[in-house]
Structure formats: C-alpha cells, structure tokens
Design a protein around this motif. Sequence first.
Motif, PDB file in Angstrom:
ATOM      1  N   SER A   8      82.591 -71.819  35.628  1.00  0.00           N
ATOM      2  CA  SER A   8      82.319 -72.352  34.289  1.00  0.00           C
ATOM      3  C   SER A   8      80.907 -71.967  33.889  1.00  0.00           C
ATOM      4  CB  SER A   8      82.457 -73.878  34.269  1.00  0.00           C
ATOM      5  OG  SER A   8      83.801 -74.227  34.483  1.00  0.00           O
ATOM      6  N   SER A   9      80.802 -71.150  32.848  1.00  0.00           N
ATOM      7  CA  SER A   9      79.507 -70.674  32.364  1.00  0.00           C
ATOM      8  C   SER A   9      79.219 -71.252  30.990  1.00  0.00           C
ATOM      9  CB  SER A   9      79.524 -69.142  32.278  1.00  0.00           C
ATOM     10  OG  SER A   9      80.132 -68.709  31.069  1.00  0.00           O
ATOM     11  N   THR A  55      78.502 -67.090  42.790  1.00  0.00           N
ATOM     12  CA  THR A  55      78.289 -68.316  42.019  1.00  0.00           C
ATOM     13  C   THR A  55      76.814 -68.711  42.036  1.00  0.00           C
ATOM     14  OG1 THR A  55      80.547 -69.089  42.379  1.00  0.00           O
ATOM     15  CG2 THR A  55      78.905 -70.764  41.857  1.00  0.00           C
ATOM     16  N   ASN A  56      76.178 -68.606  43.188  1.00  0.00           N
ATOM     17  CA  ASN A  56      74.743 -68.889  43.280  1.00  0.00           C
ATOM     18  C   ASN A  56      73.959 -67.929  42.378  1.00  0.00           C
ATOM     19  OD1 ASN A  56      72.313 -70.116  44.406  1.00  0.00           O
ATOM     20  ND2 ASN A  56      72.064 -68.168  45.480  1.00  0.00           N
ATOM     21  N   TRP A  57      74.317 -66.646  42.403  1.00  0.00           N
ATOM     22  CA  TRP A  57      73.660 -65.646  41.555  1.00  0.00           C
ATOM     23  C   TRP A  57      73.823 -66.024  40.077  1.00  0.00           C
ATOM     24  CZ3 TRP A  57      74.213 -62.377  37.539  1.00  0.00           C
ATOM     25  CH2 TRP A  57      73.338 -61.295  37.423  1.00  0.00           C
ATOM     26  N   LEU A  58      75.053 -66.362  39.685  1.00  0.00           N
ATOM     27  CA  LEU A  58      75.315 -66.739  38.284  1.00  0.00           C
ATOM     28  C   LEU A  58      74.556 -68.008  37.897  1.00  0.00           C
ATOM     29  CD1 LEU A  58      79.135 -65.944  38.136  1.00  0.00           C
ATOM     30  CD2 LEU A  58      77.325 -64.748  36.862  1.00  0.00           C
ATOM     31  N   ASN A  59      74.515 -68.993  38.783  1.00  0.00           N
ATOM     32  CA  ASN A  59      73.748 -70.218  38.500  1.00  0.00           C
ATOM     33  C   ASN A  59      72.285 -69.881  38.239  1.00  0.00           C
ATOM     34  OD1 ASN A  59      75.983 -71.901  38.795  1.00  0.00           O
ATOM     35  ND2 ASN A  59      75.524 -72.382  40.933  1.00  0.00           N
ATOM     36  N   ARG A  60      71.722 -69.018  39.050  1.00  0.00           N
ATOM     37  CA  ARG A  60      70.324 -68.605  38.875  1.00  0.00           C
ATOM     38  C   ARG A  60      70.150 -67.848  37.561  1.00  0.00           C
ATOM     39  NH1 ARG A  60      68.733 -65.208  43.593  1.00  0.00           N
ATOM     40  NH2 ARG A  60      66.701 -65.278  42.583  1.00  0.00           N
ATOM     41  N   TYR A  61      71.060 -66.935  37.279  1.00  0.00           N
ATOM     42  CA  TYR A  61      70.991 -66.157  36.034  1.00  0.00           C
ATOM     43  C   TYR A  61      71.029 -67.083  34.818  1.00  0.00           C
ATOM     44  CZ  TYR A  61      72.195 -63.056  32.220  1.00  0.00           C
ATOM     45  OH  TYR A  61      72.211 -62.399  31.008  1.00  0.00           O
ATOM     46  N   GLY A  64      68.014 -68.991  33.807  1.00  0.00           N
ATOM     47  CA  GLY A  64      66.889 -68.237  33.256  1.00  0.00           C
ATOM     48  C   GLY A  64      66.165 -67.359  34.250  1.00  0.00           C
ATOM     49  N   GLU A  65      66.649 -67.288  35.464  1.00  0.00           N
ATOM     50  CA  GLU A  65      66.045 -66.408  36.463  1.00  0.00           C
ATOM     51  C   GLU A  65      66.592 -64.986  36.284  1.00  0.00           C
ATOM     52  OE1 GLU A  65      66.137 -67.792  40.535  1.00  0.00           O
ATOM     53  OE2 GLU A  65      66.253 -69.880  39.846  1.00  0.00           O
ATOM     54  N   SER A  66      65.982 -64.057  36.983  1.00  0.00           N
ATOM     55  CA  SER A  66      66.404 -62.659  36.960  1.00  0.00           C
ATOM     56  C   SER A  66      66.788 -62.223  38.372  1.00  0.00           C
ATOM     57  CB  SER A  66      65.257 -61.789  36.429  1.00  0.00           C
ATOM     58  OG  SER A  66      65.582 -60.430  36.530  1.00  0.00           O
ATOM     59  N   PRO A  67      67.914 -62.739  38.891  1.00  0.00           N
ATOM     60  CA  PRO A  67      68.294 -62.388  40.263  1.00  0.00           C
ATOM     61  C   PRO A  67      68.689 -60.914  40.356  1.00  0.00           C
ATOM     62  CG  PRO A  67      70.047 -63.622  39.211  1.00  0.00           C
ATOM     63  CD  PRO A  67      68.890 -63.609  38.249  1.00  0.00           C
ATOM     64  N   SER A  68      68.447 -60.331  41.497  1.00  0.00           N
ATOM     65  CA  SER A  68      68.765 -58.926  41.718  1.00  0.00           C
ATOM     66  C   SER A  68      70.238 -58.756  42.080  1.00  0.00           C
ATOM     67  CB  SER A  68      67.900 -58.372  42.847  1.00  0.00           C
ATOM     68  OG  SER A  68      68.327 -57.076  43.208  1.00  0.00           O
ATOM     69  N   ASN A 128      83.703 -51.535  32.397  1.00  0.00           N
ATOM     70  CA  ASN A 128      82.971 -52.139  33.505  1.00  0.00           C
ATOM     71  C   ASN A 128      83.714 -53.403  33.967  1.00  0.00           C
ATOM     72  OD1 ASN A 128      81.091 -53.413  35.185  1.00  0.00           O
ATOM     73  ND2 ASN A 128      79.830 -54.093  33.486  1.00  0.00           N
ATOM     74  N   PRO A 129      84.138 -53.448  35.232  1.00  0.00           N
ATOM     75  CA  PRO A 129      84.907 -54.608  35.681  1.00  0.00           C
ATOM     76  C   PRO A 129      84.063 -55.791  36.172  1.00  0.00           C
ATOM     77  CG  PRO A 129      84.852 -52.979  37.412  1.00  0.00           C
ATOM     78  CD  PRO A 129      84.112 -52.385  36.229  1.00  0.00           C
ATOM     79  N   ILE A 130      82.729 -55.630  36.210  1.00  0.00           N
ATOM     80  CA  ILE A 130      81.885 -56.714  36.723  1.00  0.00           C
ATOM     81  C   ILE A 130      80.834 -57.043  35.663  1.00  0.00           C
ATOM     82  CG2 ILE A 130      80.402 -57.502  38.608  1.00  0.00           C
ATOM     83  CD1 ILE A 130      81.844 -55.571  40.486  1.00  0.00           C
ATOM     84  N   SER A 131      81.284 -57.714  34.615  1.00  0.00           N
ATOM     85  CA  SER A 131      80.393 -58.072  33.505  1.00  0.00           C
ATOM     86  C   SER A 131      79.216 -58.910  33.991  1.00  0.00           C
ATOM     87  CB  SER A 131      81.166 -58.876  32.451  1.00  0.00           C
ATOM     88  OG  SER A 131      82.166 -58.082  31.880  1.00  0.00           O
ATOM     89  N   ILE A 132      78.180 -58.927  33.214  1.00  0.00           N
ATOM     90  CA  ILE A 132      76.935 -59.663  33.437  1.00  0.00           C
ATOM     91  C   ILE A 132      76.157 -59.071  34.606  1.00  0.00           C
ATOM     92  CG2 ILE A 132      75.770 -61.873  33.858  1.00  0.00           C
ATOM     93  CD1 ILE A 132      78.223 -63.264  32.623  1.00  0.00           C
ATOM     94  N   ILE A 133      76.740 -59.024  35.804  1.00  0.00           N
ATOM     95  CA  ILE A 133      76.029 -58.540  36.985  1.00  0.00           C
ATOM     96  C   ILE A 133      75.767 -57.041  36.862  1.00  0.00           C
ATOM     97  CG2 ILE A 133      76.166 -58.208  39.482  1.00  0.00           C
ATOM     98  CD1 ILE A 133      77.778 -60.884  39.545  1.00  0.00           C
TER      99      ILE A 133
END
Length: 174
Positions: A8-9, A55-61, A64-68, A128-133
């Motif tokens: 859920s975003s 999920t952790n990456w998306l939560n950080r994104y 407002g973070e800029s995860p790699s 692109n099959p992996i949106s956002i990332i």
Amino acid sequence: MFYSTQYSSPLGVITLASDGTHLVGLWFDGQKYFGGTVTQPMEEKNDLPVFHTVTNWLNRYFAGESPSAASLPLAPNGTDFRKEVWQILLEIPYGEVITYGQISEKIAARRSLAHMSSQAVGGAVGHNPISIIIPCHRVVGSNGKLTGYAGGTDKKLWLLNHEHAELSHKAARS
C-alpha cells in the motif's frame, strides 16, 4: 514459479512480483503492461525475504529518502536492448530527469552508432517492469514535457514532485 504480494503506497496498491529470490516486477494496480514480463501465474506469498527488502526500500522512498536500487536483487525480464535502457534509467540520480533523446544518445555512443531511435527507447522505457525502483518516471520529452507513463502521468508527476525534481513550467502543468 512466481510469487506476488501487495504494497500500500501513497499512490495506491502496488503489486510486487518475485521469482523467489529476485524482484521481477513492481506495478501499480491498473498499470499498462501489468504483469507483462511474468511468464507464469503468480502465487501470493507475503513472507519472501525479497519482499521484505523491497518493502523496506519503498517505505524509505515514500518517507522522502533516496535509497539506492543497487542494494536490491533486481531481475527484470526483457530483451537485451530493454535491459540496456533500464540500466541507464538506474543511473538517473534521484530528483533529476533525462529525456528520451539523451538516453538514445547514450545508447548510440555505447554501441558506436551514429543514431538510435528515441521511439525505440520510449518503448523500452514504457515496458519497464519494475516501476519506481527502475525510475522510468524520471524520463521526460525533449521539451521537458511529461509524456506517457504506464502507471499514469498523474503518478509520474506525483513521483517527480515527491523527489523535488526540477520540472519546466510546461511539465508541471501537464
């Protein structure tokens, strides 16, 4: 076998897909080409380690973070050309945009070609099959105008605003 889970975003439900080890898909509900690169049915499985990592990456994104993305086990399925385009997308810094033409120039230079079709690049970006990332939302038209986004241009604008990307006045109104 492929597996899926829901996230859920702020932009609605996102489906994550995995081969059990790698992330192979990330789509908004109703997104164009949803699940298009997954060649078998997906079984819901919420407890895969890869899903916890993403999920952790998306939560950080979304916080407002800029995860790699380099820390994620990504395995998008596509042609060599599409994978080459997606790799360039991964090189676009957070909060910045690039044009389809600039991607075309990069590929032409890497392949020692005089020219590369921006339309071919657009097709690869759109699939692109992996949106956002794999940040296809950071690609704009040659005039800075927001162009198509498989998840919808409203989501593209939201993501760019979220990243505080410099958008031309024209793009911000699109």
